[in-house]
Design a protein around this motif. Structure first.
Motif, mmCIF file in Angstrom:
data_model
loop_
_atom_site.group_PDB
_atom_site.id
_atom_site.type_symbol
_atom_site.label_atom_id
_atom_site.label_comp_id
_atom_site.label_asym_id
_atom_site.label_seq_id
_atom_site.Cartn_x
_atom_site.Cartn_y
_atom_site.Cartn_z
ATOM 1 N N TYR A 314 0.807 -1.231 0.006
ATOM 2 C CA TYR A 314 -0.073 -0.054 -0.040
ATOM 3 C C TYR A 314 0.853 1.367 0.000
ATOM 4 N N PRO A 315 0.511 2.291 -0.682
ATOM 5 C CA PRO A 315 1.183 3.711 -0.565
ATOM 6 C C PRO A 315 1.562 4.031 0.832
ATOM 7 N N PRO A 316 2.660 4.957 1.330
ATOM 8 C CA PRO A 316 2.548 5.191 2.310
ATOM 9 C C PRO A 316 1.600 6.116 2.868
ATOM 10 N N PRO A 317 0.908 6.204 4.074
ATOM 11 C CA PRO A 317 0.139 7.343 4.540
ATOM 12 C C PRO A 317 0.467 8.670 4.163
#
Length: 393
Positions: A314-317
């Motif tokens: 997942y993309p970093p928050p």
């Protein structure tokens, strides 16, 4: 010489001969893998894998015999459009006889050469494979004995001693015969373990020498077997292919004419012969297509399994918003390297973890000890929430 891949000339290139020689080994590996994949759902196929050498030798015996009988070439050579030709010069009478029989001036292989070709193509590789497996077992046994000792020899004498006290004479004779057989087998395995490396090195060295001479155009023989049989491998011309197909049809018509018995028996035998001819004609294409199909399925399912087993990335928050500066707090200087408390260049920069702002260590330590809060955001803070920064921002 090295780039006659376009098919010009009767002499095959080194790459064609190498590809034809390596095809059986590649085909065996692909078939073994394919049967292993099928055996995951059909466990009875494991019996074929237990007798892998015998199964592949029987398959190649059928294919090589059929190809040498019909096309004067091995299985892999016929796939690459190559033919085997005898080196010895025949007399004019023999040449005229070959012209009248086959309609072409080329000389076919003798029966002795075909039989010996099957021996070199099937029997000797099978024996070498069995010797290689025996050598591997003997080497593993030696390694295990060197590490843990030979348990069979240590405890075998005790068992024989106990049995000899109460066993009858017949059992003693059987045990003696079994022990003699076991000793002979162990001696044979030891002899193979000692001699096989030298035999393997000699055969590989001769094979390399012949291939090097063939590559340099110093010899017309690609291998020791071809030299021993007196056979050259040549490219098949279009006329030869036509003559081969006509000869095959004549042989099959003669075999159908030789059928004897009632009408129903002739029909049954004719149907069996037709099925056999169809299987043999499409054996090459079927095997290559099956290997390609299973390799494609392997790639397909392997890629699908990798996609399923791979963790989802997942993309970093996004970073949290910066804390707001309180109205009653100390204002921030325009230069980020200046300490908000002393308005000087920061020394030993340290951050307050509750807010993220950086100060001099001495300044922030005194302020937090006295007021228990961040001087900019006025958020509650303690001394143990001060962290030293080793890279000043």
């Amino acid at each position: 010489m090295l780039f006659q891949v376009g098919g010009q000339g009767a002499r095959p290139t080194f790459f064609e001969m190498a590809a034809a020689q390596q095809l059986p080994a590649s085909l065996r590996a692909a078939l073994t893998y394919s049967i292993g994949v099928l055996a995951l759902r059909r466990p009875f196929l494991h019996r074929i894998l237990d007798y892998e050498d015998e199964f592949f030798a029987l398959l190649m015996l059928v294919l090589e015999t059929h190809n040498l009988r019909t096309t004067d070439a091995s299985f892999s050579e016929s796939l690459y459009g190559l033919r085997r030709r005898a080196v010895n010069i025949r007399t004019k009478k023999d040449v005229a006889g070959s012209k009248s029989d086959n309609g072409s001036p080329h000389s076919n292989l003798e029966k002795r050469q075909k039989v010996l070709s099957v021996v070199f193509l099937v029997v000797l590789p099978y024996l070498k494979s069995k010797l290689h497996s025996i050598y591997n077992k003997e080497r593993e046994a030696r390694l295990q004995a060197s590490l843990w000792g030979d348990d069979n020899e240590r405890f075998g004498d005790v068992g024989n001693f106990v049995e000899e006290e109460d066993s009858p004479v017949s059992r003693r004779s059987l045990d003696a015969d079994a022990s003699i057989t076991a000793r002979m087998r162990k001696r044979a395995q030891k002899v193979i373990g000692v001699c096989y490396p030298w035999l393997h090195a000699s055969t590989e060295g001769l094979s390399f020498a012949y291939q090097l001479l063939y590559l340099l155009d110093a010899s017309g023989y690609y291998s020791v077997a071809l030299h021993a049989l007196g056979i050259h491998v040549c490219r098949a011309t279009g006329q030869e292919l036509m003559d081969t197909s006509s000869r095959i049809s004549k042989v099959r018509n003669l075999e159908r004419d030789r059928l004897r018995g009632p009408q129903w028996l002739k029909r049954l035998q004719g149907a069996l012969l037709s099925c056999t001819y169809t299987i043999l004609d499409y054996a090459q294409t079927g095997l290559i297509a099956a290997v390609f199909f299973f390799k494609m399925m392997e790639w397909w399912y392997q890629s699908a399994e990798e996609r399923m087993s791979a963790p989802t990335v997942y993309p970093p928050p996004p970073p949290p918003p910066a804390p707001k500066v309180a109205k009653e707090g100390i204002p921030l200087p325009s230069d980020r390297t200046i300490c908000p408390l002393c308005s000087q260049k920061r020394a030993n920069p340290s951050v307050v973890t509750v807010s993220g702002f950086v100060f001099c260590y001495a300044c922030i330590f005194k302020y937090v000890t006295q007021y228990k809060r961040c001087p900019i955001t006025l958020m509650p803070a303690a001394v143990d929430q001060i962290r030293r920064l080793f890279h000043d921002m």
